[in-house]
Motif scaffolding. Structure first.
Motif, PDB file in Angstrom:
ATOM      1  N   TYR A   1       3.464 -11.502  -9.022  1.00 54.83           N
ATOM      2  CA  TYR A   1       2.708 -10.601  -8.162  1.00 54.83           C
ATOM      3  C   TYR A   1       1.232 -10.994  -8.119  1.00 54.83           C
ATOM      4  N   GLY A   2       0.695 -11.425  -9.262  1.00 52.23           N
ATOM      5  CA  GLY A   2      -0.699 -11.854  -9.292  1.00 52.23           C
ATOM      6  C   GLY A   2      -0.939 -13.035  -8.370  1.00 52.23           C
ATOM      7  N   ASP A   3      -0.025 -14.013  -8.384  1.00 53.10           N
ATOM      8  CA  ASP A   3      -0.152 -15.169  -7.484  1.00 53.10           C
ATOM      9  C   ASP A   3      -0.087 -14.725  -6.022  1.00 53.10           C
ATOM     10  N   ALA A   4       0.838 -13.799  -5.726  1.00 55.57           N
ATOM     11  CA  ALA A   4       0.977 -13.329  -4.350  1.00 55.57           C
ATOM     12  C   ALA A   4      -0.278 -12.600  -3.878  1.00 55.57           C
ATOM     13  N   LEU A   5      -0.870 -11.805  -4.751  1.00 54.89           N
ATOM     14  CA  LEU A   5      -2.063 -11.045  -4.369  1.00 54.89           C
ATOM     15  C   LEU A   5      -3.291 -11.940  -4.256  1.00 54.89           C
ATOM     16  N   GLU A   6      -3.355 -12.976  -5.068  1.00 55.45           N
ATOM     17  CA  GLU A   6      -4.440 -13.945  -4.932  1.00 55.45           C
ATOM     18  C   GLU A   6      -4.331 -14.681  -3.594  1.00 55.45           C
TER      19      GLU A   6
ATOM     20  N   ILE B   1      -7.689  -6.030  -6.890  1.00 54.85           N
ATOM     21  CA  ILE B   1      -6.444  -6.681  -7.306  1.00 54.85           C
ATOM     22  C   ILE B   1      -6.263  -6.584  -8.813  1.00 54.85           C
ATOM     23  N   GLU B   2      -7.348  -6.797  -9.550  1.00 55.98           N
ATOM     24  CA  GLU B   2      -7.259  -6.694 -11.012  1.00 55.98           C
ATOM     25  C   GLU B   2      -6.875  -5.276 -11.444  1.00 55.98           C
ATOM     26  N   ARG B   3      -7.458  -4.280 -10.799  1.00 57.13           N
ATOM     27  CA  ARG B   3      -7.130  -2.887 -11.138  1.00 57.13           C
ATOM     28  C   ARG B   3      -5.669  -2.580 -10.828  1.00 57.13           C
ATOM     29  N   HIS B   4      -5.178  -3.104  -9.705  1.00 57.54           N
ATOM     30  CA  HIS B   4      -3.777  -2.876  -9.328  1.00 57.54           C
ATOM     31  C   HIS B   4      -2.835  -3.547 -10.323  1.00 57.54           C
ATOM     32  N   LEU B   5      -3.145  -4.775 -10.715  1.00 53.90           N
ATOM     33  CA  LEU B   5      -2.294  -5.481 -11.679  1.00 53.90           C
ATOM     34  C   LEU B   5      -2.298  -4.759 -13.030  1.00 53.90           C
ATOM     35  N   GLU B   6      -3.444  -4.203 -13.392  1.00 54.10           N
ATOM     36  CA  GLU B   6      -3.501  -3.441 -14.641  1.00 54.10           C
ATOM     37  C   GLU B   6      -2.633  -2.186 -14.530  1.00 54.10           C
ATOM     38  N   HIS B   7      -2.646  -1.571 -13.363  1.00 51.06           N
ATOM     39  CA  HIS B   7      -1.773  -0.414 -13.121  1.00 51.06           C
ATOM     40  C   HIS B   7      -0.304  -0.813 -13.269  1.00 51.06           C
ATOM     41  N   LEU B   8       0.056  -1.967 -12.723  1.00 52.16           N
ATOM     42  CA  LEU B   8       1.443  -2.431 -12.824  1.00 52.16           C
ATOM     43  C   LEU B   8       1.821  -2.743 -14.270  1.00 52.16           C
TER      44      LEU B   8
ATOM     45  N   SER C   1       6.683  -8.054  -0.944  1.00 53.70           N
ATOM     46  CA  SER C   1       6.876  -6.899  -1.822  1.00 53.70           C
ATOM     47  C   SER C   1       5.608  -6.619  -2.624  1.00 53.70           C
ATOM     48  N   ALA C   2       4.969  -7.683  -3.103  1.00 55.60           N
ATOM     49  CA  ALA C   2       3.717  -7.510  -3.846  1.00 55.60           C
ATOM     50  C   ALA C   2       2.628  -6.944  -2.943  1.00 55.60           C
ATOM     51  N   TRP C   3       2.560  -7.425  -1.713  1.00 55.07           N
ATOM     52  CA  TRP C   3       1.549  -6.928  -0.785  1.00 55.07           C
ATOM     53  C   TRP C   3       1.796  -5.458  -0.433  1.00 55.07           C
ATOM     54  N   ARG C   4       3.058  -5.116  -0.172  1.00 52.60           N
ATOM     55  CA  ARG C   4       3.371  -3.713   0.131  1.00 52.60           C
ATOM     56  C   ARG C   4       3.000  -2.810  -1.041  1.00 52.60           C
ATOM     57  N   GLY C   5       3.283  -3.292  -2.255  1.00 51.53           N
ATOM     58  CA  GLY C   5       2.949  -2.511  -3.437  1.00 51.53           C
ATOM     59  C   GLY C   5       1.458  -2.277  -3.579  1.00 51.53           C
ATOM     60  N   LEU C   6       0.670  -3.309  -3.290  1.00 49.86           N
ATOM     61  CA  LEU C   6      -0.783  -3.162  -3.359  1.00 49.86           C
ATOM     62  C   LEU C   6      -1.268  -2.091  -2.393  1.00 49.86           C
ATOM     63  N   TYR C   7      -0.765  -2.146  -1.155  1.00 46.30           N
ATOM     64  CA  TYR C   7      -1.260  -1.194  -0.151  1.00 46.30           C
ATOM     65  C   TYR C   7      -0.718   0.217  -0.378  1.00 46.30           C
ATOM     66  N   ARG C   8       0.449   0.343  -0.981  1.00 51.11           N
ATOM     67  CA  ARG C   8       0.894   1.684  -1.369  1.00 51.11           C
ATOM     68  C   ARG C   8      -0.055   2.288  -2.398  1.00 51.11           C
ATOM     69  N   TRP C   9      -0.436   1.451  -3.354  1.00 54.28           N
ATOM     70  CA  TRP C   9      -1.353   1.901  -4.394  1.00 54.28           C
ATOM     71  C   TRP C   9      -2.721   2.227  -3.807  1.00 54.28           C
ATOM     72  N   LEU C  10      -3.204   1.375  -2.891  1.00 54.88           N
ATOM     73  CA  LEU C  10      -4.494   1.644  -2.238  1.00 54.88           C
ATOM     74  C   LEU C  10      -4.439   2.945  -1.441  1.00 54.88           C
ATOM     75  N   GLY C  11      -3.280   3.235  -0.842  1.00 52.75           N
ATOM     76  CA  GLY C  11      -3.135   4.483  -0.111  1.00 52.75           C
ATOM     77  C   GLY C  11      -3.219   5.688  -1.034  1.00 52.75           C
ATOM     78  N   ARG C  12      -2.579   5.597  -2.201  1.00 53.85           N
ATOM     79  CA  ARG C  12      -2.649   6.704  -3.155  1.00 53.85           C
ATOM     80  C   ARG C  12      -4.066   6.895  -3.698  1.00 53.85           C
ATOM     81  N   GLU C  13      -4.814   5.786  -3.753  1.00 54.25           N
ATOM     82  CA  GLU C  13      -6.191   5.859  -4.214  1.00 54.25           C
ATOM     83  C   GLU C  13      -7.140   6.330  -3.110  1.00 54.25           C
ATOM     84  N   GLY C  14      -6.613   6.495  -1.908  1.00 55.15           N
ATOM     85  CA  GLY C  14      -7.435   6.947  -0.792  1.00 55.15           C
ATOM     86  C   GLY C  14      -8.291   5.856  -0.190  1.00 55.15           C
TER      87      GLY C  14
END
Length: 319
Positions: A35-40, A14-21, A83-96
């Motif tokens: 977004y940080g609150d939603a991901l927590e 989550i921290e890495r994703h927020l840094e990406h954002l 929206s925050a959750w979808r964004g996290l999983y899109r990013w995780l998908g790109r990271e494999g």
């Protein structure tokens, strides 16, 4: 179960994703906090269920969204969370790190559509009949005419400021004085004709008699500012707000509120929903149907105030 190591790994993701954002997407600080609150919240609910973030399935997302709704979170807030959750999983998908996005097909509950605010008939008439003796007679005539057209014809503010003094040609809209009709250019560049009542025509005549003292020689707009140029929608809103205060109305009044009042009062008197739809220029009758709810509210208030059984019904229900 999620182990402490797994929980720490989830927090790290989550921290890495927020840094990406923050760095690459350059999201605003307030959006990042949201977004940080939603991901927590996602991390906590996954941990409580013993589920690793990369093992979350769509049914988990649906259940957690339902829990948020049940806890009282508004549909719009849930939409932001998803929206925050979808964004996290899109990013995780790109990271494999995940194969599918479990939040992709999950939508927030539909937010109830707020009813439009309308004036009572008494307040609308009081505003239309209000006169200011302490202002420039030209401004008074202009503002009175604008109120009569907004409430008497149900015009949008853009339609009002788009009116010209001469018909045809490049005119966006005009008033046919002899025919008692306003020709306006509405949404989607669709033209429609709207009847103009006697009080509005009388106010129009009074304003037209004074307009030349304010308008620039080459200005075609029907309504002009003290500088002689076409009024803006913002200027109309400001003048209407001041006029409502001067008339002693207990609420803020906007041009669109007068349009809502026009529609609601027409429907109360006629009951003809299709005619109101045409007068408003609505492409879809479902847009107009919201005024039936306002009409019912009006009838319910009349019943509660006047019917001899209304209070007895209330007392019985609260006994």
């Amino acid at each position: 179960m999620v182990t402490p190591t797994g929980a720490a790994a989830a927090a790290g993701v989550i921290e890495r994703h927020l840094e990406h954002l923050r760095v690459e997407r350059r999201l605003a600080a307030a959006t990042l906090r949201s977004y940080g609150d939603a991901l927590e919240a996602l991390r906590d609910m996954a941990a409580q269920g013993g589920i690793a973030l990369d093992a979350v399935q769509p049914h988990h997302i649906r259940r957690w969204a339902a829990q948020l709704h049940g806890s009282g979170l508004a549909p719009r807030s849930i939409a932001i969370v998803l929206s925050a959750w979808r964004g996290l999983y899109r990013w995780l998908g790109r990271e494999g790190l995940v194969a599918v996005n479990p939040a992709a097909g999950v939508r927030a509950p539909r937010a109830p559509r707020p009813l439009p605010k309308a004036l009572s008939v008494d307040h609308a008439v009081a505003l239309a009949e209000h006169r200011r003796a302490d202002t420039d007679p030209r401004l008074e005539a202009r503002d009175h005419c604008m109120v009569e057209l907004l409430y008497g014809c149900g015009l949008r503010v853009a339609e009002l400021v788009g009116l010209d003094i001469t018909p045809g040609g490049d005119a966006r809209g005009w008033i046919d004085r002899q025919g008692g009709e306003a020709q306006v250019l509405g949404k989607g560049s669709k033209r429609r004709s709207v009847p103009v009542g006697g009080p509005a025509l009388k106010a129009l005549d009074a304003w037209r008699a004074l307009r030349e003292r304010m308008a620039k020689p080459d200005e075609t707009a029907l309504f002009v500012s003290r500088h002689g140029r076409r009024l803006t929608a913002s200027q109309v809103r400001t003048r209407l707000k001041e006029r409502a205060l001067g008339a002693g109305l207990p609420t803020h009044v906007s041009p669109h509120m007068l349009r809502h009042s026009y529609a609601s009062h027409l429907l109360q008197s006629s009951g003809d929903l299709r005619a109101v739809q045409e007068l408003l220029g609505h492409a879809n009758i479902t847009t107009t149907q919201v005024y039936t709810k306002l009409d019912f509210q009006h009838l319910a208030k009349v019943y509660d105030a006047a019917h001899p059984r209304a209070k007895k019904k209330l007392e019985k229900g609260t006994a």
